[in-house]
Design an enzyme around this catalytic site. Structure first.
Site, PDB file in Angstrom:
ATOM      1  N   HIS A 238       0.814  -1.220   0.000  1.00  0.00           N
ATOM      2  CA  HIS A 238       0.000   0.000   0.000  1.00  0.00           C
ATOM      3  C   HIS A 238       0.844   1.265   0.000  1.00  0.00           C
ATOM      4  O   HIS A 238       0.530   2.246  -0.653  1.00  0.00           O
ATOM      5  CB  HIS A 238      -0.854   0.048   1.269  1.00  0.00           C
ATOM      6  CG  HIS A 238      -2.229  -0.484   1.067  1.00  0.00           C
ATOM      7  ND1 HIS A 238      -3.015  -0.120   0.016  1.00  0.00           N
ATOM      8  CD2 HIS A 238      -2.955  -1.336   1.799  1.00  0.00           C
ATOM      9  CE1 HIS A 238      -4.163  -0.737   0.111  1.00  0.00           C
ATOM     10  NE2 HIS A 238      -4.163  -1.494   1.187  1.00  0.00           N
ATOM     11  N   ARG A 345     -11.711  -8.505 -11.040  1.00  0.00           N
ATOM     12  CA  ARG A 345     -11.560  -9.804 -10.379  1.00  0.00           C
ATOM     13  C   ARG A 345     -12.419  -9.764  -9.125  1.00  0.00           C
ATOM     14  O   ARG A 345     -12.188  -8.917  -8.254  1.00  0.00           O
ATOM     15  CB  ARG A 345     -10.099 -10.030  -9.993  1.00  0.00           C
ATOM     16  CG  ARG A 345      -9.155 -10.206 -11.176  1.00  0.00           C
ATOM     17  CD  ARG A 345      -7.744 -10.427 -10.668  1.00  0.00           C
ATOM     18  NE  ARG A 345      -6.844 -10.920 -11.691  1.00  0.00           N
ATOM     19  CZ  ARG A 345      -5.956 -10.162 -12.334  1.00  0.00           C
ATOM     20  NH1 ARG A 345      -5.852  -8.866 -12.069  1.00  0.00           N
ATOM     21  NH2 ARG A 345      -5.166 -10.709 -13.236  1.00  0.00           N
ATOM     22  N   ARG A 381     -15.720 -10.406 -13.838  1.00  0.00           N
ATOM     23  CA  ARG A 381     -15.444 -11.843 -13.964  1.00  0.00           C
ATOM     24  C   ARG A 381     -16.014 -12.551 -12.744  1.00  0.00           C
ATOM     25  O   ARG A 381     -15.709 -12.156 -11.608  1.00  0.00           O
ATOM     26  CB  ARG A 381     -13.936 -12.086 -14.054  1.00  0.00           C
ATOM     27  CG  ARG A 381     -13.625 -13.567 -14.235  1.00  0.00           C
ATOM     28  CD  ARG A 381     -12.160 -13.803 -14.381  1.00  0.00           C
ATOM     29  NE  ARG A 381     -11.466 -13.646 -13.107  1.00  0.00           N
ATOM     30  CZ  ARG A 381     -10.145 -13.703 -12.978  1.00  0.00           C
ATOM     31  NH1 ARG A 381      -9.389 -13.886 -14.039  1.00  0.00           N
ATOM     32  NH2 ARG A 381      -9.575 -13.575 -11.797  1.00  0.00           N
ATOM     33  N   GLU A 487      -7.844 -18.674 -21.404  1.00  0.00           N
ATOM     34  CA  GLU A 487      -6.625 -18.774 -20.588  1.00  0.00           C
ATOM     35  C   GLU A 487      -6.144 -20.209 -20.451  1.00  0.00           C
ATOM     36  O   GLU A 487      -5.258 -20.490 -19.658  1.00  0.00           O
ATOM     37  CB  GLU A 487      -6.825 -18.112 -19.216  1.00  0.00           C
ATOM     38  CG  GLU A 487      -8.034 -18.602 -18.460  1.00  0.00           C
ATOM     39  CD  GLU A 487      -8.263 -17.851 -17.156  1.00  0.00           C
ATOM     40  OE1 GLU A 487      -7.360 -17.133 -16.685  1.00  0.00           O
ATOM     41  OE2 GLU A 487      -9.358 -18.003 -16.602  1.00  0.00           O
ATOM     42  N   ASP A 511      -2.452 -17.229 -16.976  1.00  0.00           N
ATOM     43  CA  ASP A 511      -2.716 -18.663 -16.890  1.00  0.00           C
ATOM     44  C   ASP A 511      -2.373 -19.368 -18.192  1.00  0.00           C
ATOM     45  O   ASP A 511      -1.902 -20.504 -18.176  1.00  0.00           O
ATOM     46  CB  ASP A 511      -4.184 -18.909 -16.527  1.00  0.00           C
ATOM     47  CG  ASP A 511      -4.402 -18.786 -15.030  1.00  0.00           C
ATOM     48  OD1 ASP A 511      -3.544 -19.256 -14.267  1.00  0.00           O
ATOM     49  OD2 ASP A 511      -5.415 -18.182 -14.614  1.00  0.00           O
ATOM     50  N   ARG A 521       2.679 -20.818 -12.147  1.00  0.00           N
ATOM     51  CA  ARG A 521       2.927 -19.380 -12.027  1.00  0.00           C
ATOM     52  C   ARG A 521       3.207 -18.966 -10.590  1.00  0.00           C
ATOM     53  O   ARG A 521       3.699 -17.876 -10.326  1.00  0.00           O
ATOM     54  CB  ARG A 521       1.756 -18.567 -12.604  1.00  0.00           C
ATOM     55  CG  ARG A 521       0.462 -18.737 -11.860  1.00  0.00           C
ATOM     56  CD  ARG A 521      -0.723 -18.136 -12.593  1.00  0.00           C
ATOM     57  NE  ARG A 521      -1.063 -16.793 -12.150  1.00  0.00           N
ATOM     58  CZ  ARG A 521      -2.192 -16.169 -12.470  1.00  0.00           C
ATOM     59  NH1 ARG A 521      -3.083 -16.748 -13.254  1.00  0.00           N
ATOM     60  NH2 ARG A 521      -2.442 -14.964 -12.036  1.00  0.00           N
ATOM     61  N   CYS A 558      -5.995  -9.421 -21.163  1.00  0.00           N
ATOM     62  CA  CYS A 558      -6.033  -8.834 -19.818  1.00  0.00           C
ATOM     63  C   CYS A 558      -4.988  -9.448 -18.889  1.00  0.00           C
ATOM     64  O   CYS A 558      -4.999  -9.177 -17.698  1.00  0.00           O
ATOM     65  CB  CYS A 558      -7.422  -8.927 -19.212  1.00  0.00           C
ATOM     66  SG  CYS A 558      -7.998 -10.611 -19.028  1.00  0.00           S
TER      67      CYS A 558
HETATM   68  C1  PEP Z   1      -4.843 -14.401 -16.487  1.00  0.00           C
HETATM   69  O1  PEP Z   1      -4.824 -15.583 -16.176  1.00  0.00           O
HETATM   70  O2  PEP Z   1      -4.110 -13.891 -17.363  1.00  0.00           O
HETATM   71  C2  PEP Z   1      -5.775 -13.472 -15.819  1.00  0.00           C
HETATM   72  C3  PEP Z   1      -5.904 -12.225 -16.205  1.00  0.00           C
HETATM   73  O3  PEP Z   1      -6.456 -13.963 -14.755  1.00  0.00           O
HETATM   74  P1  PEP Z   1      -5.812 -14.098 -13.279  1.00  0.00           P
HETATM   75  O4  PEP Z   1      -4.458 -13.469 -13.310  1.00  0.00           O
HETATM   76  O5  PEP Z   1      -6.770 -13.445 -12.368  1.00  0.00           O
HETATM   77  O6  PEP Z   1      -5.763 -15.591 -13.114  1.00  0.00           O
HETATM   78 MG    MG Z   2      -6.408 -16.405 -14.970  1.00  0.00          MG
END
Ligand code: PEP
Ligand code: MG
Length: 628
Positions: A238, A345, A381, A487, A511, A521, A558
């Site tokens: 923050h 999200r 989402r 994804e 993803d 990841r 995204c």
């Molecule tokens: C992704 O997987 O690229 C994505 C945007 O979703 P998240 O990072 O929330 O899994």
């Molecule tokens: Mg994702």
């Protein structure tokens, strides 16, 4: 001794405190020999600054006897009430100071103080502390510290659970930091201990401190302080967000800092490179002065960009949107010039909740966000639980993955979970549909692998809409578009089939990279193998983009790469026109794309798609960015 940049430290007797420092003998100017000392940390807030060090050291934390039992629990409860009241007064005073801050930072800091204020109210934190005093007979200090730490740990994954990763990890760290901050404040107030004062800092100084908390950041007057350097913290917490909002160049997590700096020493801070130079030599000073002037020009230019359209020099329009993790980030979106939210999200509603968020509660949150977008679209989402993402509410409700799966990323995650437990989806759809009265919305499904999953979700979507209409809720004739995240490799490869079922697609490269390269990841162990620019990932991006475009379906990116100005030209060349990213990335991406022609991007993409290695891809996009 070797340092991180591979150089030997230059002067004997001046060995760095640890590997990230370097003392070098600067040029002898004839009058004196300067020995500058260079340290590295997290590049946190852009900009270069030069100034005298102003050390702000906090008094020692109070000693707490964790094992002691209170003689009089009622007295401890009363002391806690008093400390809470004092803390509330302090937060209110901080809020009063907001008026003095620049518009941009006012909103960011205001929303954090609002979080503090809520925590000091009838919150889960307060209930937990009071319970520890009543049931375990703890002293108020110990109860505060234990409860705040337990809640912070729960945010970070909790015992036996994998820690959140990527942007989730950053959000979880921030939430954990909020609990710890309120805990520290209460403990200091219980002991009536003074807080650090930032009032007496000299104008033009570089603030040097072991740790700067968000509430401290709120006390800083950006017209007095030219930079901030801290020994602890990190670029995603923050405090970091606030320093960026305040526009103060900053480097956090500089190991060995406090041992090296003396009050009044000249310091050069480069918040973009993450370097701190103590007692700079003439050459370093001259370069820093140029950096200060460049930064001032850059800020002016980025500020002007906010109102300029996102389009290529050859005229094609682009859409630059923001990803939102928490409603508290709404002000940053407004400042960024983003045209809507490409990915909201919704995990935050579940992560911090003890029980499943209900329809009314969700509707209120969505309405707030949609209304704040003032006519720009919000893409919501539905919850993507599973994998490295944790949710206490879902675990408690017995809806989490069965636990027999050694790899949760391949288990009952995302849409799979929602289709197994349609009640979660129904509640979320109902809340979103009701909130859609506040402005344009799109609804997005995570972790799709097959067309039938979309059909099943759509049936539920329409069933929920019918039910709402029967309840008398007014919905338009056409429901908000229902689209998907692409994804998984399956979704990308089957893009043409999925595009027939989905009204829009958003490529989640975070993803997609994990599943394509078989690299977790969330794992530091294999982080060096995680390459969103791997040609295999790029081919899938190309496949799904072309499939969507053939069917005139809107498609965007995204994942994190959408906010990387080096990568966006390649994505444009592959046919993409819509990008959703961390709000702060929007102006920089906009600046880059406004200077590009589509033909150049297409040529870059053509070249990149011929090569077979990540290094070659990287070399090509770097050369393009350098104008070669
Ligand atoms: C992704 O997987 O690229 C994505 C945007 O979703 P998240 O990072 O929330 O899994
Ligand atoms: Mg994702």
């Amino acid at each position: 001794m070797k340092t991180t940049d591979g150089m030997s430290s230059g002067v004997s007797g001046a060995v760095p405190a640890e590997g990230r420092g370097r003392r070098a003998r600067a040029a002898d100017r004839g009058t004196r020999v300067l020995a500058e000392y260079r340290l590295e940390g997290d590049a946190t807030a852009h900009g270069v600054a030069i100034g005298p060090a102003a050390m702000a050291v906090e008094g020692p934390a109070p000693d707490i006897d964790e094992a002691a039992r209170a003689d009089d629990p009622a007295h401890e409860q009363a002391r806690l009430t008093e400390a809470i009241e004092r803390s509330i007064r302090q937060v209110e005073r901080l809020r009063d100071r907001l008026a003095l801050l620049p518009e941009d930072s006012k909103l960011e800091i205001g929303s954090l103080l609002e979080v503090y204020r809520r925590m000091l109210g009838p919150s889960r934190l307060q209930r937990g502390i009071r319970q520890r005093i009543a049931q375990d007979g703890l002293l108020a200090e110990a109860a505060v510290r234990q409860e705040a730490e337990a809640l912070a740990q729960a945010m970070l994954g909790g015992p036996g659970r994998p820690a959140p990763a990527g942007e989730d990890a950053a959000a979880a760290q921030r939430r954990a930091g909020e609990f710890r901050e309120i805990g520290r404040r209460l403990v200091r107030n219980l002991g009536q201990m003074p807080f650090r004062s930032f009032n007496a800092l000299p104008v033009g100084a570089v603030l040097v401190t072991e740790q700067l908390r968000p509430s401290d950041a709120a006390l800083i007057d950006p017209s007095r302080i030219v930079a901030v350097v801290t020994e602890e913290g990190g670029s995603t917490d923050h405090t970091a967000i606030m320093l960026r909002a305040l526009g103060i160049p900053a480097v956090l997590a500089v190991h060995g800092l406090m041992a090296r700096v003396r009050d009044g020493a000249t310091i050069v801070v480069d918040g973009s490179a993450g370097t701190v130079v103590i007692d700079p030599g003439e050459d370093t000073l001259a370069a820093a002065r140029r950096g200060v002037a460049d930064y001032a020009r850059e800020r002016q230019a980025l500020g002007r960009l906010r109102r300029l359209p996102a389009k290529l020099s050859s005229g094609e329009k682009l859409q630059l949107q923001a990803n939102l993790e928490l409603p508290a980030e709404l002000p940053l979106i407004a400042q960024s010039g983003a045209s809507g939210i490409g990915l909201l999200r919704t995990e935050f509603l579940f992560i911090n909740a003890q029980t499943m968020p209900d329809e009314d509660g969700q509707e209120a949150v969505y309405t707030e966000v949609i209304a704040a977008m003032a006519g720009d679209t919000t893409t919501i989402r539905v919850v993507d639980w599973g994998g490295e993402k944790q949710s206490e509410a879902l675990t408690r409700a017995g809806l989490a993955d069965a636990g027999d799966n050694l790899n949760p990323a391949l288990g009952v995650r995302g849409l799979r979970l929602l289709l197994r437990h349609p009640a979660i989806l129904e509640t979320q759809f109902a809340a979103i549909l009701r909130a859609s009265a506040a402005g344009p919305v799109r609804v997005m499904l995570p972790m799709v692998t097959s067309a039938h999953e979309i059909r099943e979700a759509r049936e539920i979507y329409h069933r929920v809409a019918r039910r709402l209409r029967r309840r008398g809720v007014k919905l338009g004739d056409t429901l908000p578009p229902l689209g998907i995240m692409a994804e998984t490799p399956a979704a990308a490869i089957m893009g043409d089939a999925l595009a027939q079922e989905a009204e829009f697609l958003a490529i989640g490269t975070n993803d997609l990279t994990m599943y394509t390269l078989a690299v977790d990841r969330a794992s530091a162990e294999v982080a060096s193998l995680y390459h969103p620019l791997h040609p295999a990932v790029l081919r899938l991006i190309q496949t799904v983009t072309e499939a969507a475009l053939r069917q005139y379906r809107p498609i965007s990116v995204c994942g994190e790469i959408a906010g990387d100005p080096r990568v966006v030209p390649l994505l444009i060349g592959l046919g993409l026109r819509s990008f959703s990213m961390t709000a702060s990335a929007v102006p920089r991406v906009k600046r880059v794309v406004r200077a590009l022609s589509f033909e150049d991007c297409r040529r870059l993409a053509h070249r990149v798609m011929q090569v077979s290695g990540v290094d070659e891809v990287t070399a090509l996009i770097d050369a393009f960015a350098a104008g070669e």
